[in-house]
Design a protein around this motif. Sequence first.
Motif, PDB file in Angstrom:
ATOM      1  N   LEU A 170     -11.309  20.596  -9.219  1.00  0.00           N
ATOM      2  CA  LEU A 170     -11.112  21.054  -7.843  1.00  0.00           C
ATOM      3  C   LEU A 170      -9.910  21.978  -7.706  1.00  0.00           C
ATOM      4  N   HIS A 171      -9.097  22.109  -8.784  1.00  0.00           N
ATOM      5  CA  HIS A 171      -7.975  23.038  -8.734  1.00  0.00           C
ATOM      6  C   HIS A 171      -8.440  24.479  -8.535  1.00  0.00           C
ATOM      7  N   PHE A 172      -9.684  24.784  -8.836  1.00  0.00           N
ATOM      8  CA  PHE A 172     -10.158  26.166  -8.817  1.00  0.00           C
ATOM      9  C   PHE A 172     -11.011  26.470  -7.593  1.00  0.00           C
ATOM     10  N   LEU A 173     -11.080  25.546  -6.653  1.00  0.00           N
ATOM     11  CA  LEU A 173     -11.819  25.785  -5.418  1.00  0.00           C
ATOM     12  C   LEU A 173     -10.833  25.888  -4.259  1.00  0.00           C
ATOM     13  N   PRO A 174     -10.879  26.963  -3.456  1.00  0.00           N
ATOM     14  CA  PRO A 174     -10.042  27.010  -2.257  1.00  0.00           C
ATOM     15  C   PRO A 174     -10.371  25.829  -1.345  1.00  0.00           C
ATOM     16  N   PHE A 175      -9.426  25.469  -0.491  1.00  0.00           N
ATOM     17  CA  PHE A 175      -9.519  24.321   0.399  1.00  0.00           C
ATOM     18  C   PHE A 175      -9.367  23.007  -0.407  1.00  0.00           C
ATOM     19  N   MET A 176     -10.256  22.753  -1.377  1.00  0.00           N
ATOM     20  CA  MET A 176     -10.196  21.526  -2.152  1.00  0.00           C
ATOM     21  C   MET A 176      -9.014  21.518  -3.112  1.00  0.00           C
ATOM     22  N   ALA A 177      -8.493  22.700  -3.457  1.00  0.00           N
ATOM     23  CA  ALA A 177      -7.359  22.753  -4.376  1.00  0.00           C
ATOM     24  C   ALA A 177      -6.120  22.108  -3.769  1.00  0.00           C
ATOM     25  N   ILE A 178      -6.010  22.094  -2.433  1.00  0.00           N
ATOM     26  CA  ILE A 178      -4.868  21.436  -1.788  1.00  0.00           C
ATOM     27  C   ILE A 178      -4.882  19.946  -2.106  1.00  0.00           C
ATOM     28  N   LEU A 179      -6.049  19.307  -2.034  1.00  0.00           N
ATOM     29  CA  LEU A 179      -6.157  17.890  -2.373  1.00  0.00           C
ATOM     30  C   LEU A 179      -5.909  17.659  -3.851  1.00  0.00           C
ATOM     31  N   ALA A 180      -6.398  18.572  -4.700  1.00  0.00           N
ATOM     32  CA  ALA A 180      -6.201  18.419  -6.143  1.00  0.00           C
ATOM     33  C   ALA A 180      -4.725  18.501  -6.507  1.00  0.00           C
ATOM     34  N   VAL A 181      -3.984  19.410  -5.880  1.00  0.00           N
ATOM     35  CA  VAL A 181      -2.556  19.540  -6.164  1.00  0.00           C
ATOM     36  C   VAL A 181      -1.801  18.296  -5.695  1.00  0.00           C
TER      37      VAL A 181
ATOM     38  N   ALA B 199      -2.894  15.269  -5.634  1.00  0.00           N
ATOM     39  CA  ALA B 199      -3.201  14.134  -6.503  1.00  0.00           C
ATOM     40  C   ALA B 199      -2.772  14.352  -7.943  1.00  0.00           C
ATOM     41  N   ALA B 200      -2.424  15.572  -8.332  1.00  0.00           N
ATOM     42  CA  ALA B 200      -2.128  15.880  -9.730  1.00  0.00           C
ATOM     43  C   ALA B 200      -0.671  15.575 -10.049  1.00  0.00           C
TER      44      ALA B 200
ATOM     45  N   GLY C 120     -12.847  14.356 -13.287  1.00  0.00           N
ATOM     46  CA  GLY C 120     -11.589  14.951 -12.872  1.00  0.00           C
ATOM     47  C   GLY C 120     -10.463  13.949 -12.721  1.00  0.00           C
ATOM     48  N   ARG C 121     -10.562  12.806 -13.388  1.00  0.00           N
ATOM     49  CA  ARG C 121      -9.522  11.775 -13.226  1.00  0.00           C
ATOM     50  C   ARG C 121      -8.233  12.214 -13.922  1.00  0.00           C
ATOM     51  N   HIS C 122      -7.064  11.941 -13.290  1.00  0.00           N
ATOM     52  CA  HIS C 122      -5.768  12.318 -13.844  1.00  0.00           C
ATOM     53  C   HIS C 122      -5.194  11.134 -14.621  1.00  0.00           C
ATOM     54  N   ARG C 123      -4.759  11.439 -15.834  1.00  0.00           N
ATOM     55  CA  ARG C 123      -4.216  10.345 -16.640  1.00  0.00           C
ATOM     56  C   ARG C 123      -2.902  10.733 -17.283  1.00  0.00           C
ATOM     57  N   THR C 124      -2.836  10.497 -18.592  1.00  0.00           N
ATOM     58  CA  THR C 124      -1.567  10.546 -19.303  1.00  0.00           C
ATOM     59  C   THR C 124      -0.919  11.914 -19.250  1.00  0.00           C
ATOM     60  N   ARG C 125       0.392  11.912 -19.097  1.00  0.00           N
ATOM     61  CA  ARG C 125       1.147  13.156 -19.163  1.00  0.00           C
ATOM     62  C   ARG C 125       1.316  13.561 -20.619  1.00  0.00           C
TER      63      ARG C 125
END
Length: 738
Positions: free
Chosen positions: A617-628, A630-631, A576-581
Motif C-alpha cells: 500500500l506504500h505505492f497507492l495514493p491515499f492508502m500510502a498514508i495508512l501504510a506509513v 503502520a510501518a 503486507g505484514r510488517h515484521r523484523t527490522r
Amino acid sequence: VNAWPQQSTGAQWSSEETRRWQLPGDGVTNRYWRMNFHDTFGGNSEVSVAEVGLFAPAGVYRLEIGGWGSCAPFGGNGSCGAGDSTRKVTCFDPDGVPGPVELCPDGTETATSQGCTVDCPKITVSAANAHPELFGILRVSLTSQWLSQVLCAAFQMPLDGEQSTDNLETAQFSGIGMCGAGDCHVDVRSIVVTAMRGSEFEVRCKVVGGSDVVGTGKRAVLRAVPDLLGCYNDFPNPSHDLPEEKGFGTQVNCADECFGFQYFGMQLLGKCFCGNSYGKYGERIADKSQGITGCDCDGPYFGYHANCIWQQTEGRFGESSTLRLQLLSVTMTAAEMLAHVTPSTRMRCNVTSTAPGVAQPATSASCKDQGCSLFLDGLQAATTYEVSCEADPDADHPWKRHSSLLVRTLEPPVVPPPPPTTHKPLDLSNPAGQVDRTTAEPIALAFAGESPWGWMPFASLGLACLAVPASHQCCASDISRSTAMQALEFPHTFWLVWETLLVAEIALGAALLQNLLYSRFGGSAPHWDGLSTAVAGSLVGAGAVHLLAFLSFGVLPTLARCMANRVSGREPVEFGRHRTRYGNFQKRKGGSKKGASNSLASALPPELDPDLGPSPLHFLPFMAILAVCAADGDHIRQVAARKVGLRGIQLLATATQAACSALYMYNSWPKPMRPEVSIACLCMFVLMLIMMGVVLLRAYKVSDDDLLLLDDRPSRALSANDESYASPPPDDPPALLP
C-alpha cells in the motif's frame, strides 16, 4: 293520389297538408311534401287538381358553414398571384342527414368561394448557359425563396424594336419549371439557331402568376442547331447505315466528331455514326404490337438497331470554304479555341466584343499536328466576344477558309447575401437599451473538441511502462543511490506530510480539470481543448504510474514472498505484514564491513523473506498514508528509493498542472475565472518542489559521508548453538555507525 305512407293515417289529404314519408329507393332519407288542391270548373263538372311539391318547414333544416380553406392560385401549384379559397356549406335535415342547400334558409345565398392572393417568392437568376449535351436548349440557373413554378423565356439579341421582353407568356421560346427552396434550373427548349457562329440570347424569368420579371443581363450563346431528320433502321451486316463509327458521346460531341460529313446519327446510349447518305434500311416505324420500338432522340437511350439522324448545319460539310473552329474551354477571363489547320497554314484572327467599351483582349497561338490553339486572355466576365478567323489556302484546301464564333465568358460567382440578424439593431438613443444589451449573459458555446478518453488511458499506460522502470533504474537499481536513499533517516512525519501533499495535489488537479471543462464556457457539455487535455493527461498518467508501481513493487513481491513462505514451510504471513527490522550503516574506512548475523532462521534473500517485506500500500495514493503510519523505520528505508523515483514522475505531472493554471489565469476567456484553484495548484507545485529538494539535498549529504548499508538479517552460516552471537533488542532502532 293513392299514397299510403307509414306515418300517415290514410290516403285522404287536405289542401295544403304537409306529410313526411320515405320515398322508394331513397334509403332512409325522409322528405317533407306538401299537396295543394285547386278547384276548377270545366264545363258542368267540378274538377280538383292536386299539386305536389317538396316542402321545407321553417326552422327544421340546419345550415352548417365551414371555414375558408387555403388560397389556391389560378396558375396551379407553385404559382402566385390571384386565386380562390373555398369553404364547405352543408344543409342538414332534422334527422342530421345532409341534403340540398336549397332546403335551408340562406342556403343558396351563402358563398362557397371567394377571391384571394398568394404572395410571390423572391427568385434570382444566377446564370444562363447552353445545355452541355443537347442542341437548342438554354439552361437557366435560379435561386428561389420557396416552392415556386417559374416561367423563363429566351430572347435573341439584339432585340428588334417591336420585340417586348415584358410579356413572357407570348415569347417565341419559353419554358416552365418547378423550383424548390434553394437552387434549381429551368430549361428553355426548342430554340432554333441557324447562324454558323451561334446566336446570343438573353433570359427573363418570373413566377407564374407574378408580375416581377428578373434576369436582365443574363445571356448565353447557343450554337447552330442541326436538322433532325428522323429515326431510321440500322444493322451491322452487311454494313451500318452511316458507315463511320465515332464511339460514344453526346449530341454536341457527335456533331463535332462528324465535322465534314453531311449526316450524323446516334443509337443505344450515345453511340455516334457519321456518313454522307442514310436510309438504306428504311425508316423505323414503332409498332408496340410487334415489339418494335422507335427512337428517343433526346436520349439517354436513343434507339435499338435504329439511328436518330441529323443533318449538319450548312458549312460544316462538303466542299465549302468554312474553317472548322471549335471552342475547347472558357472561364470568366480566358478562353481557348482550336482551329483545324496544318501547322504551316497561315491564319489571321480578330476578336471583338458585342458590348461597347470593352478592352481588346490579349491573344496567342500554339500549333500542333491536330491544329492550332488560339488563347484569349484578359477577357471580361459575363461578356460575349466574336472571334473571326481566316486561313490561307494550303495543300488540302485550294481556297481561303473563313469562320466566326461567338464566345460568352462565365458569370462571376454569386456572393450569398448575409444572413438576417436575429435581433433588432441597438438603439443608441436609448441608454437603458444599451445597458441591457451590454449586461446580457454571454452566449453559451456548444460542445468543442473530441473527448480524449478513448485513447488517453492506453497512452498513459504505455508511458507509465517506460517511466516506472526508468525511475527504478535511476533511484533503486544503482547501489550507491539506493544506499543513499535508504540512509535518509527522515522521521515518519516527513513521509506523512509528503503523502498528504500528494493526495491534495490529485484533488486540486481534478478541481482544475472541472473548471476547464465546464466552468470556463458555462455549458452542460465538456469543452475539450489543449489545456483541459493536458490536465487530464497528467492526472491519468500519474494514476497509471502509481497503479503499475503498486503491481510491480508491491503486489508481485508480496505474492512471491507468500509462495516462498509456503516452500520453506514457514507459518503463513499476512499480506503486507510488517515484521523484523534490519539494516545498519557503517562509515567506510579503507573498505566495507558487514555486520554480523543474529539468527539462523532463514537463508532466503531479502526480496523473498516473508519477515522483511514492506506493505504494497506504500505505492497507492491515499492508502500510502495508512501504510506509513503502520510501518517502522526498516520498511520506510526499503521503499524510500522507489518512493523518491515515483515522486519525481509525479513532480512532472504537478508541473504540467501548474503551467496550465498559469495559462488559464493569463487568459480566462470567455468567462471570468475564479483563481482559487489555479493559485492552489501553483502553491502545490512549489511545496512538492521543496519536498523533492530536501530529499535530494539529504541524499547528497549521505553520499558525501560515504555511508554503507549493513545487513543484520539472520544468517544461516552460524550454528544455532553459537552463543557468541548477541542479538540486538528487537525494539532498538537501526544505528548509523561511525
